[in-house]
Design a protein around this motif. Structure first.
Motif, mmCIF file in Angstrom:
data_model
loop_
_atom_site.group_PDB
_atom_site.id
_atom_site.type_symbol
_atom_site.label_atom_id
_atom_site.label_comp_id
_atom_site.label_asym_id
_atom_site.label_seq_id
_atom_site.Cartn_x
_atom_site.Cartn_y
_atom_site.Cartn_z
ATOM 1 N N ALA A 20 0.724 -1.037 0.063
ATOM 2 C CA ALA A 20 -0.161 0.044 -0.096
ATOM 3 C C ALA A 20 0.781 1.305 -0.014
ATOM 4 N N ASP A 21 2.048 1.078 0.720
ATOM 5 C CA ASP A 21 3.044 2.374 0.863
ATOM 6 C C ASP A 21 3.350 2.505 -0.708
ATOM 7 N N LEU A 22 3.998 1.414 -1.089
ATOM 8 C CA LEU A 22 4.424 1.416 -2.698
ATOM 9 C C LEU A 22 3.418 1.894 -3.648
ATOM 10 N N ASN A 23 2.521 1.673 -3.575
ATOM 11 C CA ASN A 23 1.288 2.220 -4.320
ATOM 12 C C ASN A 23 0.842 3.715 -4.111
ATOM 13 N N ARG A 24 1.197 4.303 -3.143
ATOM 14 C CA ARG A 24 0.867 5.674 -2.791
ATOM 15 C C ARG A 24 2.068 6.334 -3.340
ATOM 16 N N ARG A 25 3.265 5.844 -3.554
ATOM 17 C CA ARG A 25 4.416 6.339 -4.211
ATOM 18 C C ARG A 25 4.475 6.288 -5.596
ATOM 19 N N LEU A 26 3.542 5.354 -6.153
ATOM 20 C CA LEU A 26 3.562 5.105 -7.672
ATOM 21 C C LEU A 26 2.252 5.796 -8.026
ATOM 22 N N LYS A 27 1.554 6.597 -7.224
ATOM 23 C CA LYS A 27 0.372 7.269 -7.623
ATOM 24 C C LYS A 27 0.588 8.323 -8.452
ATOM 25 N N ASP A 28 1.560 8.965 -8.331
ATOM 26 C CA ASP A 28 2.047 10.076 -9.383
ATOM 27 C C ASP A 28 2.472 9.815 -10.486
ATOM 28 N N LYS A 29 3.003 8.446 -10.833
ATOM 29 C CA LYS A 29 3.084 7.951 -12.117
ATOM 30 C C LYS A 29 1.896 7.340 -12.855
ATOM 31 N N GLN A 30 0.935 7.393 -12.143
ATOM 32 C CA GLN A 30 -0.538 6.831 -12.583
ATOM 33 C C GLN A 30 -0.391 5.165 -12.896
ATOM 34 N N VAL A 31 0.412 4.610 -12.014
ATOM 35 C CA VAL A 31 0.535 3.189 -11.975
ATOM 36 C C VAL A 31 0.370 2.785 -10.700
ATOM 37 N N SER A 32 -0.027 1.256 -10.622
ATOM 38 C CA SER A 32 -0.240 0.426 -9.343
ATOM 39 C C SER A 32 0.523 -0.731 -9.356
ATOM 40 N N ALA A 33 0.894 -1.260 -8.337
ATOM 41 C CA ALA A 33 1.440 -2.525 -8.373
ATOM 42 C C ALA A 33 0.735 -3.584 -7.571
ATOM 43 N N GLN A 34 0.500 -4.561 -7.891
ATOM 44 C CA GLN A 34 -0.048 -5.980 -7.256
ATOM 45 C C GLN A 34 0.691 -6.917 -7.055
#
Length: 101
Positions: A20-34
């Protein structure tokens, strides 16, 4: 002071929090990780150390998952609004991008 070892469910919850922390950091790139369930099990098994607790887990995620994602982003293989799916293949973590419509 003695601590009881973490359970697999507790470790899995920590992995979810780190992702969830990683996804918050990726949000500005308009990308998510799963993580796939197999990848999550792999991270739990490889990243947890009963002696040191969950501390090595964060370093494992940084070294393995974040490095894979970073390389993919730097190579510009990721389009906005993509989901980066981390899986296990041949005993190694892999990442693939899936575009969301």
């Amino acid at each position: 002071v003695f601590y009881k070892p973490l359970t697999k469910e507790e470790i899995t919850s920590i992995v979810d929090l780190q992702m969830a922390d990683l996804n918050r950091r990726l949000k500005d790139k308009q990308v998510s990780a799963q993580l796939t369930p197999a990848a999550k099990d792999f991270v739990v098994e490889q990243g947890y150390d009963p002696i040191y607790g969950a501390r090595p887990l964060k370093r494992f995620l940084q070294r393995k998952v974040e490095t894979l994602i970073g390389r993919m982003i730097i190579a510009q293989d990721v389009r906005p609004h993509s989901i980066l799916v981390i899986d296990v293949s041949g005993g190694e973590l892999t990442v693939s991008a899936q575009e969301v419509n």
